[in-house]
Design a protein around this motif. Sequence first.
Motif, PDB file in Angstrom:
ATOM      1  N   ALA A  89       0.920  -0.868  -0.164  1.00  9.25           N
ATOM      2  CA  ALA A  89       0.267  -0.110   0.300  1.00  9.25           C
ATOM      3  C   ALA A  89       1.039   0.935   0.140  1.00  9.25           C
ATOM      4  CB  ALA A  89      -1.253   0.065   1.116  1.00  9.25           C
ATOM      5  N   GLY A  90       0.576   2.162  -0.558  1.00 13.04           N
ATOM      6  CA  GLY A  90       1.244   3.391  -0.401  1.00 13.04           C
ATOM      7  C   GLY A  90       1.138   4.085   1.104  1.00 13.04           C
ATOM      8  N   ARG A  91       0.249   3.944   1.731  1.00 15.78           N
ATOM      9  CA  ARG A  91       0.174   4.378   2.339  1.00 15.78           C
ATOM     10  C   ARG A  91      -0.597   4.068   3.446  1.00 15.78           C
ATOM     11  NH1 ARG A  91      -1.627  11.115   1.911  1.00 15.78           N
ATOM     12  NH2 ARG A  91      -1.462  10.362   4.428  1.00 15.78           N
ATOM     13  N   SER A  92      -0.498   3.969   4.913  1.00 14.57           N
ATOM     14  CA  SER A  92      -0.938   2.554   5.820  1.00 14.57           C
ATOM     15  C   SER A  92      -2.017   3.506   6.167  1.00 14.57           C
ATOM     16  CB  SER A  92       0.261   2.696   7.268  1.00 14.57           C
ATOM     17  OG  SER A  92       0.346   3.559   7.524  1.00 14.57           O
ATOM     18  N   GLU A  93      -2.707   4.658   5.791  1.00 13.25           N
ATOM     19  CA  GLU A  93      -3.687   4.848   6.698  1.00 13.25           C
ATOM     20  C   GLU A  93      -4.751   5.047   5.097  1.00 13.25           C
ATOM     21  OE1 GLU A  93      -1.216   6.842   5.950  1.00 13.25           O
ATOM     22  OE2 GLU A  93      -1.294   8.092   7.600  1.00 13.25           O
ATOM     23  N   ASN A 146      -7.840 -14.723 -12.021  1.00 11.07           N
ATOM     24  CA  ASN A 146      -7.990 -13.646 -12.927  1.00 11.07           C
ATOM     25  C   ASN A 146      -6.828 -12.394 -14.214  1.00 11.07           C
ATOM     26  OD1 ASN A 146     -11.158 -14.327 -13.824  1.00 11.07           O
ATOM     27  ND2 ASN A 146     -11.185 -13.525 -11.660  1.00 11.07           N
ATOM     28  N   PRO A 147      -6.731 -12.572 -14.747  1.00 10.48           N
ATOM     29  CA  PRO A 147      -5.922 -11.816 -14.790  1.00 10.48           C
ATOM     30  C   PRO A 147      -6.794  -9.747 -14.640  1.00 10.48           C
ATOM     31  CG  PRO A 147      -7.893 -11.669 -17.029  1.00 10.48           C
ATOM     32  CD  PRO A 147      -7.442 -12.873 -16.156  1.00 10.48           C
ATOM     33  N   ILE A 148      -6.033  -9.925 -13.066  1.00 15.75           N
ATOM     34  CA  ILE A 148      -6.756  -8.380 -12.446  1.00 15.75           C
ATOM     35  C   ILE A 148      -5.980  -7.380 -13.058  1.00 15.75           C
ATOM     36  CG2 ILE A 148      -7.989  -9.361 -10.799  1.00 15.75           C
ATOM     37  CD1 ILE A 148      -5.129  -9.161  -9.372  1.00 15.75           C
ATOM     38  N   LYS A 149      -4.703  -7.357 -13.227  1.00 20.38           N
ATOM     39  CA  LYS A 149      -3.896  -6.230 -14.196  1.00 20.38           C
ATOM     40  C   LYS A 149      -4.332  -5.874 -15.256  1.00 20.38           C
ATOM     41  CE  LYS A 149       0.594  -4.256 -14.197  1.00 20.38           C
ATOM     42  NZ  LYS A 149       2.161  -4.758 -14.400  1.00 20.38           N
ATOM     43  N   GLN A 167      -0.427  -1.170  -5.798  1.00 15.93           N
ATOM     44  CA  GLN A 167      -0.392  -0.183  -6.469  1.00 15.93           C
ATOM     45  C   GLN A 167       0.134  -1.830  -8.034  1.00 15.93           C
ATOM     46  OE1 GLN A 167       2.372   2.662  -5.300  1.00 15.93           O
ATOM     47  NE2 GLN A 167       2.782   1.778  -3.254  1.00 15.93           N
ATOM     48  N   ASP A 168       1.029  -2.616  -8.178  1.00 12.99           N
ATOM     49  CA  ASP A 168       1.045  -2.707  -9.630  1.00 12.99           C
ATOM     50  C   ASP A 168      -0.464  -3.347 -10.140  1.00 12.99           C
ATOM     51  OD1 ASP A 168       2.679  -3.398 -11.462  1.00 12.99           O
ATOM     52  OD2 ASP A 168       1.503  -5.712 -10.933  1.00 12.99           O
ATOM     53  N   TYR A 212      -9.183  -3.589  -3.063  1.00 17.06           N
ATOM     54  CA  TYR A 212      -8.978  -4.600  -2.762  1.00 17.06           C
ATOM     55  C   TYR A 212      -8.979  -5.185  -1.296  1.00 17.06           C
ATOM     56  CZ  TYR A 212      -6.346  -8.704  -3.546  1.00 17.06           C
ATOM     57  OH  TYR A 212      -5.602 -10.167  -3.611  1.00 17.06           O
ATOM     58  N   ALA A 213      -9.760  -5.708  -1.123  1.00 19.68           N
ATOM     59  CA  ALA A 213     -10.891  -6.471  -0.390  1.00 19.68           C
ATOM     60  C   ALA A 213     -10.387  -8.340   0.599  1.00 19.68           C
ATOM     61  CB  ALA A 213     -12.453  -6.366   0.106  1.00 19.68           C
TER      62      ALA A 213
END
Lengths: 405, 135
Positions: free
Chosen positions: A82-86, A180-183, A212-213, A219-220
Motif C-alpha cells: 500500500a502507498g500509505r498505512s492509512e 483472473n488477469p486482474i491487472k 499498486q501494481d 482490494y478486500a
Amino acid sequence: MTLNVAQIRDQFPILKRQVNGQPLVYLDNAATTQKPQAVIDALVDYYTQCNSNVHRGAHYLSDEATKRYEAARKTVAAYINAGRSEEVIWTSGTTEGINLVANGVAQRLKAGDEVLVTEMEHHADLVTWQQACKRSGATLKVVPIHDSGELNVDAFHQLLSDKTAFVAMPHVSNALGTINPIKELTAAAKAKGALVLIDGAQGVAHGAIDVQDIGCDFYAFSGHKLFGPTGIGVLWGRYDVLAEWPVWLVGGEMIATVSYQDATWGELPNRLEAGTPNIAGVIGLAAAITWLQGLNAKDIWAHEQALLKRATELAEQTQGLRIIGTAPNKIGVLSFVIEGIHPADIGFILDKQGVAIRTGDHCAQPLMKRLGVPGTARASFSIYNTMDDVEALFKAINKAQMMLA
Amino acid sequence: MNLPSTDEILDDLAFLDDWEQRYQYIIDLGKALPGLPEEQHKDEYLVRGCQSNVWLISEEKDGKLQFHVDSDAVIVQGLLTLVLAAYHDKTAEQILAFDIDQYFNQLDLENHITPTRGNGLRAIVNKIQTIAKAH
C-alpha cells in the motif's frame, strides 16, 4: 529451494488431531486456513499481557495496545505494498469490506450507470452490487465465463463502456480456482474512468500481492484465509478515494466533532472504522503475515502448484470424475463432480475417512447454474498439505464411489 | 410406502459396528425410498438444506399424515427414511408426542445423523412438526 513442509506442519497444532478416528487431512483451505502457533501465541499474548482499548486510554496498557495495533496496520500495508498505512481499513472480513464500498457506490450511482461483475462471483461480490444497483437504479452487467471457468476477456472489453461506473471482480474464483488477469482488466476499466474493486478473499494466501501494481482502487480480503483469525479483514483503498468515501458505520472513534444535531468525520483510517475494533484480530493477522513472510512466496506457489498437478492427474484417472474449472492459471483448488453421485454424498463419506473438503454451491449459486451442476466437491490445498494428503483424498474418493455406486 | 419402523431401524443399527456398515445401511435405505417424480420437484415443496435439495409433500389419509420426500443426495435420502420411520402415517398427536432428539440419540450415528443445517434434517423435522401443529 523447496518448502520444508514437515517443519511447516509442525507449527500447526490442529493438523496433529484426529477426526472420526482418522488422521485429519485438511483440504478445505479455500474456506479457511488453519492457524500456526505464532498466531495462536500472538492472540494469547495480547489477552494475557496487553488487553486494553486502543486510541483512547490515558494509561500504559492502552498505549502498548495502540502501538501493536498500529504496527499491525504497517505490517499489512507493507505486505500488500500500500502507498500509505492509512489506506488499510480494518473490517470484519472481505464481505464487510465489499459492503463498505458498495454502500458508498450506491449513494453515487444514478440511473444509466453500469456496474460490471463476472459470472464467477461469490455471493459477497454479487449480492452487494446487485443490491447497490437496485437501490440506485443503475444496471448490473455480468461478464460471462468460458466453460473452462476462465473469464471471457473479449466480452469484458465489449461490456466495458463510458457508462461503466464500477467494476468488481474476484482475484481468484473461490469455486473454481481460476486466477483472473486482474491487472490487464483493471487497466482497461480505469481507462474508461471506472472505479475497480478486487475481491481478494482467495487471492491473498498464494503469493505476493501488490495493490499498486494491480492498479485497482479497492482490494478486500479476510484474515482467516491467510492463516490469521476469523472476524478480521482488510479493505485497502486508494488514499484519495477513501478520504472522500461516504462513511459506513457511524459512532465512536470515527468522528472529529459531535454536537447533538450534527457531526463531522475524522481522518483516514478512523473515519471508516467506527467503534472498538477487533484489536486481538488485528494483532493476530499481523502475526500471520509476519509468519508467512518467513517463507519464500515462490516456494509456496511451487508447492501448491505441485499438489494441484498431482491431484489433477489423479482426478483424470478417476472414472466418472469431471473437473469443474480447468483454466490453465489456477490456484490449488480442485472442484469436481462425479457422475451419478451427489457432491454432498461424497463429502459425507470423505469426512468419515478424515478428509475435510467442501461441498455445495460455494456461495456461488448463479455460477453453479451457469455450469449446469447442482454444486461441486472442492478440495483446496495450502502450504501444509502434502502429496500424501492428495493420495488420501483419492483413496477416500475411490471408497466413496464403491459405497455409493 | 414400505417403511421400516423406528424399532426395526434401531435393532438393525445395533448390529452394525463400524462406520462403513452403518453408512452402507443408510445408503441402502436411501436407495430403497421411492422418492418423488421429477415433476414434483417444485420450489413450493423444497426444504432448503445447505448441501443438497430436499422436497417434502404431505397429505392426510384416514386421519393420519402421509409424507413423501426426496433428496438429490442418497445419504440424505437415507437420513430422511429414518425421519419418515418416525413420522409417516401417524396422527398429528403422535407426531408431536414423538421425542425426535431422543430417537436421534438412540440411533447413535455420530455427526451426520444428527439434525444439522448441513444435511437438512433439522429443517425437515421442523417442517413436519409445523405441519402437525397446524393440523
